[in-house]
Design a protein around this motif. Structure first.
Motif, PDB file in Angstrom:
ATOM      1  N   ALA A  27     -32.316 -38.873 -16.485  1.00 47.17           N
ATOM      2  CA  ALA A  27     -32.022 -38.705 -17.908  1.00 47.17           C
ATOM      3  C   ALA A  27     -31.932 -40.059 -18.600  1.00 47.17           C
ATOM      4  O   ALA A  27     -32.448 -40.238 -19.708  1.00 47.17           O
ATOM      5  CB  ALA A  27     -30.722 -37.926 -18.096  1.00 47.17           C
ATOM      6  N   ARG A  28     -31.284 -41.016 -17.956  1.00 47.92           N
ATOM      7  CA  ARG A  28     -31.186 -42.367 -18.535  1.00 47.92           C
ATOM      8  C   ARG A  28     -32.560 -43.011 -18.662  1.00 47.92           C
ATOM      9  O   ARG A  28     -32.883 -43.620 -19.684  1.00 47.92           O
ATOM     10  CB  ARG A  28     -30.283 -43.253 -17.672  1.00 47.92           C
ATOM     11  CG  ARG A  28     -28.816 -42.985 -17.827  1.00 47.92           C
ATOM     12  CD  ARG A  28     -28.022 -43.905 -16.939  1.00 47.92           C
ATOM     13  NE  ARG A  28     -26.592 -43.789 -17.200  1.00 47.92           N
ATOM     14  CZ  ARG A  28     -25.680 -44.475 -16.546  1.00 47.92           C
ATOM     15  NH1 ARG A  28     -26.035 -45.333 -15.593  1.00 47.92           N
ATOM     16  NH2 ARG A  28     -24.407 -44.327 -16.841  1.00 47.92           N
ATOM     17  N   LEU A  78     -23.953 -36.704 -20.896  1.00 52.74           N
ATOM     18  CA  LEU A  78     -25.041 -36.681 -19.920  1.00 52.74           C
ATOM     19  C   LEU A  78     -25.375 -38.078 -19.394  1.00 52.74           C
ATOM     20  O   LEU A  78     -25.492 -38.286 -18.190  1.00 52.74           O
ATOM     21  CB  LEU A  78     -26.294 -36.059 -20.541  1.00 52.74           C
ATOM     22  CG  LEU A  78     -27.559 -36.066 -19.684  1.00 52.74           C
ATOM     23  CD1 LEU A  78     -27.377 -35.182 -18.459  1.00 52.74           C
ATOM     24  CD2 LEU A  78     -28.754 -35.611 -20.502  1.00 52.74           C
ATOM     25  N   LEU A  79     -25.529 -39.037 -20.312  1.00 49.68           N
ATOM     26  CA  LEU A  79     -25.964 -40.382 -19.916  1.00 49.68           C
ATOM     27  C   LEU A  79     -24.824 -41.232 -19.365  1.00 49.68           C
ATOM     28  O   LEU A  79     -25.052 -42.108 -18.531  1.00 49.68           O
ATOM     29  CB  LEU A  79     -26.623 -41.090 -21.101  1.00 49.68           C
ATOM     30  CG  LEU A  79     -27.850 -40.393 -21.697  1.00 49.68           C
ATOM     31  CD1 LEU A  79     -28.347 -41.152 -22.919  1.00 49.68           C
ATOM     32  CD2 LEU A  79     -28.953 -40.233 -20.669  1.00 49.68           C
ATOM     33  N   ALA A  80     -23.606 -40.999 -19.863  1.00 49.77           N
ATOM     34  CA  ALA A  80     -22.428 -41.772 -19.438  1.00 49.77           C
ATOM     35  C   ALA A  80     -22.723 -43.279 -19.417  1.00 49.77           C
ATOM     36  O   ALA A  80     -22.523 -43.954 -18.410  1.00 49.77           O
ATOM     37  CB  ALA A  80     -21.918 -41.284 -18.085  1.00 49.77           C
ATOM     38  N   THR A  82     -35.916 -38.083 -27.883  1.00 52.17           N
ATOM     39  CA  THR A  82     -35.175 -38.675 -26.769  1.00 52.17           C
ATOM     40  C   THR A  82     -34.166 -37.685 -26.202  1.00 52.17           C
ATOM     41  O   THR A  82     -33.926 -37.650 -24.992  1.00 52.17           O
ATOM     42  CB  THR A  82     -34.450 -39.963 -27.201  1.00 52.17           C
ATOM     43  OG1 THR A  82     -33.591 -39.682 -28.314  1.00 52.17           O
ATOM     44  CG2 THR A  82     -35.435 -41.058 -27.568  1.00 52.17           C
ATOM     45  N   THR A  83     -33.599 -36.866 -27.072  1.00 49.73           N
ATOM     46  CA  THR A  83     -32.654 -35.851 -26.612  1.00 49.73           C
ATOM     47  C   THR A  83     -33.363 -34.825 -25.749  1.00 49.73           C
ATOM     48  O   THR A  83     -32.883 -34.459 -24.665  1.00 49.73           O
ATOM     49  CB  THR A  83     -31.972 -35.170 -27.818  1.00 49.73           C
ATOM     50  OG1 THR A  83     -31.297 -36.161 -28.583  1.00 49.73           O
ATOM     51  CG2 THR A  83     -30.988 -34.120 -27.367  1.00 49.73           C
ATOM     52  N   PHE A 130     -24.630 -34.760 -33.388  1.00 52.88           N
ATOM     53  CA  PHE A 130     -24.384 -33.683 -32.431  1.00 52.88           C
ATOM     54  C   PHE A 130     -25.175 -33.920 -31.147  1.00 52.88           C
ATOM     55  O   PHE A 130     -24.689 -33.653 -30.049  1.00 52.88           O
ATOM     56  CB  PHE A 130     -24.718 -32.321 -33.046  1.00 52.88           C
ATOM     57  CG  PHE A 130     -23.804 -31.981 -34.190  1.00 52.88           C
ATOM     58  CD1 PHE A 130     -22.489 -31.629 -33.958  1.00 52.88           C
ATOM     59  CD2 PHE A 130     -24.255 -32.053 -35.495  1.00 52.88           C
ATOM     60  CE1 PHE A 130     -21.631 -31.331 -35.009  1.00 52.88           C
ATOM     61  CE2 PHE A 130     -23.418 -31.755 -36.551  1.00 52.88           C
ATOM     62  CZ  PHE A 130     -22.094 -31.396 -36.310  1.00 52.88           C
ATOM     63  N   TYR A 131     -26.403 -34.413 -31.287  1.00 50.76           N
ATOM     64  CA  TYR A 131     -27.168 -34.791 -30.100  1.00 50.76           C
ATOM     65  C   TYR A 131     -26.408 -35.868 -29.327  1.00 50.76           C
ATOM     66  O   TYR A 131     -26.349 -35.848 -28.109  1.00 50.76           O
ATOM     67  CB  TYR A 131     -28.543 -35.351 -30.470  1.00 50.76           C
ATOM     68  CG  TYR A 131     -29.504 -34.419 -31.145  1.00 50.76           C
ATOM     69  CD1 TYR A 131     -29.375 -33.039 -31.084  1.00 50.76           C
ATOM     70  CD2 TYR A 131     -30.587 -34.933 -31.848  1.00 50.76           C
ATOM     71  CE1 TYR A 131     -30.283 -32.198 -31.706  1.00 50.76           C
ATOM     72  CE2 TYR A 131     -31.506 -34.098 -32.462  1.00 50.76           C
ATOM     73  CZ  TYR A 131     -31.354 -32.739 -32.396  1.00 50.76           C
ATOM     74  OH  TYR A 131     -32.263 -31.921 -33.004  1.00 50.76           O
ATOM     75  N   GLY A 132     -25.855 -36.819 -30.077  1.00 52.45           N
ATOM     76  CA  GLY A 132     -25.132 -37.927 -29.455  1.00 52.45           C
ATOM     77  C   GLY A 132     -23.935 -37.474 -28.639  1.00 52.45           C
ATOM     78  O   GLY A 132     -23.646 -38.039 -27.583  1.00 52.45           O
TER      79      GLY A 132
END
Length: 195
Positions: free
Chosen positions: A88-89, A56-58, A75-76, A48-50
């Motif tokens: 974010a990346r 977000l990270l794209a 990391t999330t 679910f985090y993924g």
């Protein structure tokens, strides 16, 4: 676990809760398949985090399988706290790399030095993992539904511990979420019908 098994577990299953659940169930005499299933279900939250991090990270398609290994609570949280995609990346990558390297290094050191500790039961170290997990979880329980779900899960897990094989109570406690949500939905429907 042997030294090689311990290190392989940390390299391949980079989520502490799942590792603790697996090792705890095996140490309690649980079936390896049941222990692995409990660890798997604890790790599903990372999927679910993924989903959120993927948006977000794209990241490029080729990087996603490697990034998936680092999708954990920390990391999330760091990635979601950043103001833009670039930050974010960077936050995700630096946190993931740092934690992955340190987690595996300390796993190796712990496995090598475990014999020096002696009887871990005498130190009460078996309670350290669950205590840390509860300390991380408690501040996240903000709503009554979240607190009720956690409470029902704890009652199920602890109540079934003496009567079910090791590892199975963890699996059964996962039923707390759908049970609480079902009861909450039923109560809402009853209130609406009473109006």
């Amino acid at each position: 676990l042997t030294l090689l098994q311990t290190c392989a577990l940390s390299l391949l299953v980079f989520t502490g809760a799942s590792q603790f659940a697996l090792v705890g169930a095996l140490a309690g005499g649980g079936n390896p398949f049941t222990a692995a299933a409990g660890a798997f279900f604890l790790g599903t939250r990372n999927a679910f985090y993924g989903l959120r991090l993927s948006q977000l990270l794209a990241l490029p398609r080729s990087a996603k399988p490697f990034a998936a290994q680092w999708v954990i609570d920390e990391t999330t949280a760091v990635a979601l706290a950043q103001p833009d995609r670039r930050s974010a990346r960077i936050g995700f990558t630096v946190t993931g790399l740092t934690l992955y390297v340190l987690w595996n290094l300390t796993t190796l050191l712990g496995a090598l030095g475990a014999e020096a500790i002696g009887d871990t039961a005498a130190w009460g170290l078996d309670a350290a993992g669950p205590a840390v997990f509860l300390a991380l979880l408690a501040p996240m329980l903000r709503t009554a539904t979240e607190r009720a779900t956690a409470g029902v899960a704890a009652v199920l897990g602890l109540g079934l511990l003496p009567v079910l094989p090791a590892g199975v109570p963890v699996l059964v406690s996962a039923l707390a979420a759908p049970a609480v949500l079902w009861l909450q939905g039923r109560r809402t429907r009853n209130k609406e019908a009473a109006r």
